[in-house]
Design a protein around this motif. Structure first.
Motif, PDB file in Angstrom:
ATOM      1  N   ARG A 157      -4.939  10.411  -2.635  1.00 22.71           N
ATOM      2  CA  ARG A 157      -5.681   9.659  -1.622  1.00 22.71           C
ATOM      3  C   ARG A 157      -5.295   8.183  -1.649  1.00 22.71           C
ATOM      4  N   LEU A 158      -5.553   7.506  -0.540  1.00 28.54           N
ATOM      5  CA  LEU A 158      -5.358   6.072  -0.440  1.00 28.54           C
ATOM      6  C   LEU A 158      -6.608   5.390  -0.996  1.00 28.54           C
ATOM      7  N   VAL A 159      -6.417   4.399  -1.861  1.00 30.85           N
ATOM      8  CA  VAL A 159      -7.540   3.741  -2.527  1.00 30.85           C
ATOM      9  C   VAL A 159      -7.423   2.227  -2.369  1.00 30.85           C
ATOM     10  N   ARG A 160      -8.551   1.579  -2.126  1.00 29.87           N
ATOM     11  CA  ARG A 160      -8.615   0.118  -2.068  1.00 29.87           C
ATOM     12  C   ARG A 160      -9.159  -0.380  -3.397  1.00 29.87           C
ATOM     13  N   PHE A 161      -8.362  -1.191  -4.092  1.00 29.74           N
ATOM     14  CA  PHE A 161      -8.726  -1.736  -5.405  1.00 29.74           C
ATOM     15  C   PHE A 161      -9.072  -3.208  -5.279  1.00 29.74           C
ATOM     16  N   GLN A 162     -10.189  -3.603  -5.867  1.00 30.36           N
ATOM     17  CA  GLN A 162     -10.494  -5.014  -6.079  1.00 30.36           C
ATOM     18  C   GLN A 162     -10.021  -5.285  -7.510  1.00 30.36           C
ATOM     19  N   LEU A 163      -9.112  -6.221  -7.669  1.00 30.76           N
ATOM     20  CA  LEU A 163      -8.517  -6.468  -8.972  1.00 30.76           C
ATOM     21  C   LEU A 163      -9.349  -7.464  -9.767  1.00 30.76           C
ATOM     22  N   ALA A 164      -9.413  -7.252 -11.075  1.00 26.83           N
ATOM     23  CA  ALA A 164     -10.198  -8.112 -11.967  1.00 26.83           C
ATOM     24  C   ALA A 164      -9.696  -9.557 -11.926  1.00 26.83           C
ATOM     25  N   GLU A 165      -8.393  -9.743 -11.755  1.00 23.29           N
ATOM     26  CA  GLU A 165      -7.818 -11.089 -11.713  1.00 23.29           C
ATOM     27  C   GLU A 165      -7.974 -11.735 -10.340  1.00 23.29           C
ATOM     28  N   GLY A 166      -8.562 -11.005  -9.412  1.00 28.36           N
ATOM     29  CA  GLY A 166      -8.721 -11.482  -8.041  1.00 28.36           C
ATOM     30  C   GLY A 166      -7.700 -10.814  -7.148  1.00 28.36           C
ATOM     31  N   GLY A 167      -8.011 -10.709  -5.922  1.00 29.08           N
ATOM     32  CA  GLY A 167      -7.107 -10.077  -4.974  1.00 29.08           C
ATOM     33  C   GLY A 167      -7.451  -8.617  -4.767  1.00 29.08           C
ATOM     34  N   GLU A 168      -6.696  -8.032  -3.865  1.00 28.66           N
ATOM     35  CA  GLU A 168      -6.965  -6.661  -3.449  1.00 28.66           C
ATOM     36  C   GLU A 168      -5.638  -5.914  -3.332  1.00 28.66           C
ATOM     37  N   LEU A 169      -5.688  -4.618  -3.562  1.00 33.06           N
ATOM     38  CA  LEU A 169      -4.509  -3.772  -3.468  1.00 33.06           C
ATOM     39  C   LEU A 169      -4.912  -2.464  -2.822  1.00 33.06           C
ATOM     40  N   VAL A 170      -4.147  -2.021  -1.839  1.00 38.55           N
ATOM     41  CA  VAL A 170      -4.357  -0.710  -1.238  1.00 38.55           C
ATOM     42  C   VAL A 170      -3.126   0.117  -1.566  1.00 38.55           C
ATOM     43  N   ALA A 171      -3.338   1.265  -2.222  1.00 37.37           N
ATOM     44  CA  ALA A 171      -2.209   2.088  -2.655  1.00 37.37           C
ATOM     45  C   ALA A 171      -2.645   3.542  -2.747  1.00 37.37           C
ATOM     46  N   ARG A 172      -1.670   4.427  -2.713  1.00 40.23           N
ATOM     47  CA  ARG A 172      -1.933   5.853  -2.873  1.00 40.23           C
ATOM     48  C   ARG A 172      -1.946   6.181  -4.360  1.00 40.23           C
ATOM     49  N   LEU A 173      -2.986   6.882  -4.782  1.00 44.36           N
ATOM     50  CA  LEU A 173      -3.147   7.277  -6.182  1.00 44.36           C
ATOM     51  C   LEU A 173      -2.312   8.533  -6.439  1.00 44.36           C
ATOM     52  N   LEU A 174      -1.298   8.398  -7.296  1.00 40.85           N
ATOM     53  CA  LEU A 174      -0.411   9.520  -7.600  1.00 40.85           C
ATOM     54  C   LEU A 174      -0.843  10.277  -8.847  1.00 40.85           C
ATOM     55  N   LYS A 175      -1.334   9.534  -9.859  1.00 36.12           N
ATOM     56  CA  LYS A 175      -1.685  10.169 -11.128  1.00 36.12           C
ATOM     57  C   LYS A 175      -2.664   9.288 -11.881  1.00 36.12           C
ATOM     58  N   ALA A 176      -3.638   9.940 -12.535  1.00 37.38           N
ATOM     59  CA  ALA A 176      -4.596   9.224 -13.381  1.00 37.38           C
ATOM     60  C   ALA A 176      -4.492   9.788 -14.792  1.00 37.38           C
ATOM     61  N   ASP A 177      -4.362   8.899 -15.777  1.00 33.90           N
ATOM     62  CA  ASP A 177      -4.398   9.338 -17.174  1.00 33.90           C
ATOM     63  C   ASP A 177      -5.470   8.528 -17.889  1.00 33.90           C
ATOM     64  N   ASP A 178      -5.550   8.647 -19.193  1.00 38.94           N
ATOM     65  CA  ASP A 178      -6.624   7.979 -19.937  1.00 38.94           C
ATOM     66  C   ASP A 178      -6.544   6.457 -19.909  1.00 38.94           C
ATOM     67  N   ALA A 179      -5.348   5.899 -19.695  1.00 42.78           N
ATOM     68  CA  ALA A 179      -5.180   4.445 -19.755  1.00 42.78           C
ATOM     69  C   ALA A 179      -5.198   3.782 -18.381  1.00 42.78           C
ATOM     70  N   GLY A 180      -4.777   4.507 -17.352  1.00 45.37           N
ATOM     71  CA  GLY A 180      -4.698   3.878 -16.039  1.00 45.37           C
ATOM     72  C   GLY A 180      -4.163   4.808 -14.981  1.00 45.37           C
ATOM     73  N   LEU A 181      -3.558   4.194 -13.953  1.00 45.88           N
ATOM     74  CA  LEU A 181      -3.162   4.921 -12.753  1.00 45.88           C
ATOM     75  C   LEU A 181      -1.713   4.639 -12.378  1.00 45.88           C
ATOM     76  N   ASP A 182      -1.049   5.661 -11.870  1.00 47.21           N
ATOM     77  CA  ASP A 182       0.262   5.493 -11.259  1.00 47.21           C
ATOM     78  C   ASP A 182       0.025   5.489  -9.758  1.00 47.21           C
ATOM     79  N   LEU A 183       0.547   4.464  -9.086  1.00 47.28           N
ATOM     80  CA  LEU A 183       0.281   4.257  -7.665  1.00 47.28           C
ATOM     81  C   LEU A 183       1.569   4.178  -6.870  1.00 47.28           C
ATOM     82  N   GLU A 184       1.448   4.431  -5.578  1.00 45.23           N
ATOM     83  CA  GLU A 184       2.515   4.185  -4.622  1.00 45.23           C
ATOM     84  C   GLU A 184       1.973   3.169  -3.619  1.00 45.23           C
ATOM     85  N   VAL A 185       2.563   1.985  -3.626  1.00 49.32           N
ATOM     86  CA  VAL A 185       2.145   0.919  -2.717  1.00 49.32           C
ATOM     87  C   VAL A 185       2.962   1.066  -1.442  1.00 49.32           C
ATOM     88  N   PRO A 186       2.290   1.229  -0.290  1.00 46.21           N
ATOM     89  CA  PRO A 186       3.020   1.412   0.965  1.00 46.21           C
ATOM     90  C   PRO A 186       3.930   0.230   1.272  1.00 46.21           C
TER      91      PRO A 186
END
Length: 183
Positions: free
Chosen positions: A100-129
């Motif tokens: 799915r496409l996900v909108r992230f609010q980043l802790a350091e500020g800013g925003e990212l919209v990307a497709r979630l490819l994989k989730a593991d225990d540490a984080g996410l692998d994304l595809e940024v359009p």
């Protein structure tokens, strides 16, 4: 040790929910005029059907009628699944949002919209359009880098065979290939 009404309701409802291999996401009681609304949100790896919500609602209603968990005042019971654009707050939410496409609010500020490819225990692998004809790029996002995340609703999404895995990609190619005429 006293428990709040929500904790007591959760203890009553959770066994009914887990018996159906679902997760109890939320239990809330909110005032609505003279009565209250008890909303129970459930989710599962393959979603939750309307029939399942109705069956669960009947079971929960019976349990609540047999206890005094809601007190004497009137209430309305709502058993529902999370909305399509619900916030992602637990690891299982990210796993279920894979593809799915996900909108992230980043802790350091800013925003990212990307497709979630994989989730593991540490984080996410994304595809940024890609922007303006550029190709999409890969990105790794660790959980501490995420302040908030929410699934974006896509109305025109074209299913991609690569996301379904190599077996499905081969099958899709075979289905699209011209078929030989029979003699």
């Amino acid at each position: 040790m006293s428990t709040t009404q929500s904790e007591r309701l959760r203890e009553l409802v959770e066994p009914l929910v887990t018996a159906r291999d679902l997760d109890l996401e939320e239990v809330t009681v909110t005032p609505a005029g003279r009565r209250r609304v008890l909303q129970i949100v459930v989710d599962g790896d393959s979603g939750v059907s309307l029939d399942t919500c109705a069956e669960l609602s009947r079971e929960i209603s019976t349990v609540l009628d047999d206890t005094d968990a809601m007190g004497e005042n009137e209430y309305v019971l709502e058993v529902t699944s999370p909305g399509a654009d619900r916030p992602l707050t637990a690891h299982r939410h990210y796993v279920r949002a894979t593809g799915r496409l996900v909108r992230f609010q980043l802790a350091e500020g800013g925003e990212l919209v990307a497709r979630l490819l994989k989730a593991d225990d540490a984080g996410l692998d994304l595809e940024v359009p890609g922007v303006k004809g550029r190709k999409p790029t890969s990105r790794r996002l660790e959980f501490p880098e995420i302040s908030k995340a929410r699934v974006e609703i896509e109305f025109n999404r074209k299913e991609r065979t690569a996301e379904a895995g190599p077996q499905h990609a081969e099958q899709a190619e075979a289905e699209q290939a011209p078929k030989p005429k029979e003699a």
